[in-house]
Design a protein around this motif. Structure first.
Motif, PDB file in Angstrom:
ATOM      1  N   ALA A   3       0.850  -1.196   0.000  1.00 63.42           N
ATOM      2  CA  ALA A   3       0.000   0.000   0.000  1.00 63.42           C
ATOM      3  C   ALA A   3       0.878   1.236   0.000  1.00 63.42           C
ATOM      4  CB  ALA A   3      -0.913   0.007   1.219  1.00 63.42           C
ATOM      5  N   GLU A   4       0.383   2.305  -0.622  1.00 68.03           N
ATOM      6  CA  GLU A   4       1.067   3.588  -0.634  1.00 68.03           C
ATOM      7  C   GLU A   4       0.064   4.678  -0.314  1.00 68.03           C
ATOM      8  OE1 GLU A   4       3.337   4.434  -4.156  1.00 68.03           O
ATOM      9  OE2 GLU A   4       4.028   2.365  -4.300  1.00 68.03           O
ATOM     10  N   ALA A   5       0.501   5.676   0.424  1.00 66.54           N
ATOM     11  CA  ALA A   5      -0.348   6.824   0.750  1.00 66.54           C
ATOM     12  C   ALA A   5       0.475   8.085   0.554  1.00 66.54           C
ATOM     13  CB  ALA A   5      -0.861   6.738   2.180  1.00 66.54           C
ATOM     14  N   ARG A   6      -0.146   9.128   0.042  1.00 67.75           N
ATOM     15  CA  ARG A   6       0.544  10.394  -0.179  1.00 67.75           C
ATOM     16  C   ARG A   6      -0.244  11.506   0.516  1.00 67.75           C
ATOM     17  NH1 ARG A   6       3.912  12.672  -4.232  1.00 67.75           N
ATOM     18  NH2 ARG A   6       3.921  10.685  -5.283  1.00 67.75           N
ATOM     19  N   MET A   7       0.496  12.383   1.200  1.00 68.55           N
ATOM     20  CA  MET A   7      -0.081  13.576   1.793  1.00 68.55           C
ATOM     21  C   MET A   7       0.887  14.707   1.484  1.00 68.55           C
ATOM     22  SD  MET A   7      -1.075  14.513   5.704  1.00 68.55           S
ATOM     23  CE  MET A   7      -2.785  14.042   5.716  1.00 68.55           C
ATOM     24  N   GLY A   8       0.530  15.551   0.536  1.00 71.89           N
ATOM     25  CA  GLY A   8       1.449  16.600   0.109  1.00 71.89           C
ATOM     26  C   GLY A   8       2.698  15.976  -0.465  1.00 71.89           C
ATOM     27  N   GLN A   9       3.860  16.336   0.065  1.00 70.13           N
ATOM     28  CA  GLN A   9       5.131  15.791  -0.407  1.00 70.13           C
ATOM     29  C   GLN A   9       5.521  14.492   0.297  1.00 70.13           C
ATOM     30  OE1 GLN A   9       7.004  17.006  -2.979  1.00 70.13           O
ATOM     31  NE2 GLN A   9       5.286  18.381  -3.327  1.00 70.13           N
ATOM     32  N   ALA A  10       4.794  14.121   1.353  1.00 72.24           N
ATOM     33  CA  ALA A  10       5.135  12.912   2.109  1.00 72.24           C
ATOM     34  C   ALA A  10       4.478  11.685   1.484  1.00 72.24           C
ATOM     35  CB  ALA A  10       4.680  13.056   3.550  1.00 72.24           C
ATOM     36  N   ILE A  11       5.243  10.619   1.351  1.00 69.13           N
ATOM     37  CA  ILE A  11       4.733   9.356   0.825  1.00 69.13           C
ATOM     38  C   ILE A  11       5.080   8.258   1.824  1.00 69.13           C
ATOM     39  CG2 ILE A  11       4.880   7.639  -1.007  1.00 69.13           C
ATOM     40  CD1 ILE A  11       5.802   9.919  -2.856  1.00 69.13           C
ATOM     41  N   VAL A  14       4.080   0.800   2.555  1.00 66.51           N
ATOM     42  CA  VAL A  14       4.177  -0.342   3.457  1.00 66.51           C
ATOM     43  C   VAL A  14       3.937  -1.617   2.660  1.00 66.51           C
ATOM     44  CG1 VAL A  14       3.507   0.932   5.528  1.00 66.51           C
ATOM     45  CG2 VAL A  14       1.750  -0.135   4.129  1.00 66.51           C
ATOM     46  N   ALA A  15       4.522  -2.693   3.124  1.00 59.63           N
ATOM     47  CA  ALA A  15       4.348  -3.995   2.482  1.00 59.63           C
ATOM     48  C   ALA A  15       4.330  -5.073   3.550  1.00 59.63           C
ATOM     49  CB  ALA A  15       5.480  -4.253   1.497  1.00 59.63           C
ATOM     50  N   SER A  16       3.635  -6.150   3.257  1.00 63.47           N
ATOM     51  CA  SER A  16       3.606  -7.264   4.201  1.00 63.47           C
ATOM     52  C   SER A  16       4.936  -8.006   4.137  1.00 63.47           C
ATOM     53  CB  SER A  16       2.456  -8.205   3.862  1.00 63.47           C
ATOM     54  OG  SER A  16       2.597  -8.697   2.545  1.00 63.47           O
ATOM     55  N   SER A  17       5.212  -8.754   5.192  1.00 60.72           N
ATOM     56  CA  SER A  17       6.437  -9.553   5.221  1.00 60.72           C
ATOM     57  C   SER A  17       6.278 -10.719   4.263  1.00 60.72           C
ATOM     58  CB  SER A  17       6.700 -10.072   6.632  1.00 60.72           C
ATOM     59  OG  SER A  17       6.910  -9.001   7.502  1.00 60.72           O
ATOM     60  N   ASP A  18       7.260 -10.952   3.428  1.00 66.68           N
ATOM     61  CA  ASP A  18       7.186 -12.073   2.498  1.00 66.68           C
ATOM     62  C   ASP A  18       8.329 -13.065   2.713  1.00 66.68           C
ATOM     63  OD1 ASP A  18       9.241 -10.537   1.572  1.00 66.68           O
ATOM     64  OD2 ASP A  18       8.405 -10.227  -0.422  1.00 66.68           O
TER      65      ASP A  18
END
Length: 90
Positions: A3-11, A14-18
């Motif tokens: 998953a990815e989330a962006r707020m302004g310039q911040a990104i 996260v990913a699950s353990s594989d």
């Protein structure tokens, strides 16, 4: 999962353990690492997280920086929720 989330310039990504990575043991009340989420109602978030199954690492408590709590997510990574907003002038 990814998953990815962006707020302004911040990104945030996260990913699950594989893979079978070793999780750090608790040192006192914490593993010393994990994701922190600033929230308005620490008690409510804590109740929702705990009712989904994980053990409590730190029950909701008040500190000089605000309220906080911690519990591991389903893969053992520590999830912290608190009322402190990083970068605030508190």
């Amino acid at each position: 999962m990814h998953a990815e989330a962006r707020m302004g310039q911040a990104i945030e990504m996260v990913a699950s353990s594989d893979a079978d990575h070793q999780r750090p043991p608790l040192i006192g009340r914490s593993t010393g690492q994990g994701l922190y989420l600033p929230v308005n109602d620490v008690d409510d978030v804590y109740r929702k997280v705990i009712t989904s199954g994980p053990i409590s690492v730190i029950e909701p408590e008040d500190t000089e920086l605000g309220s906080r709590s911690r519990a591991p997510d389903p893969q053992g990574q520590e999830l912290s929720a608190g009322s402190y907003e990083p970068g605030s002038s508190r």
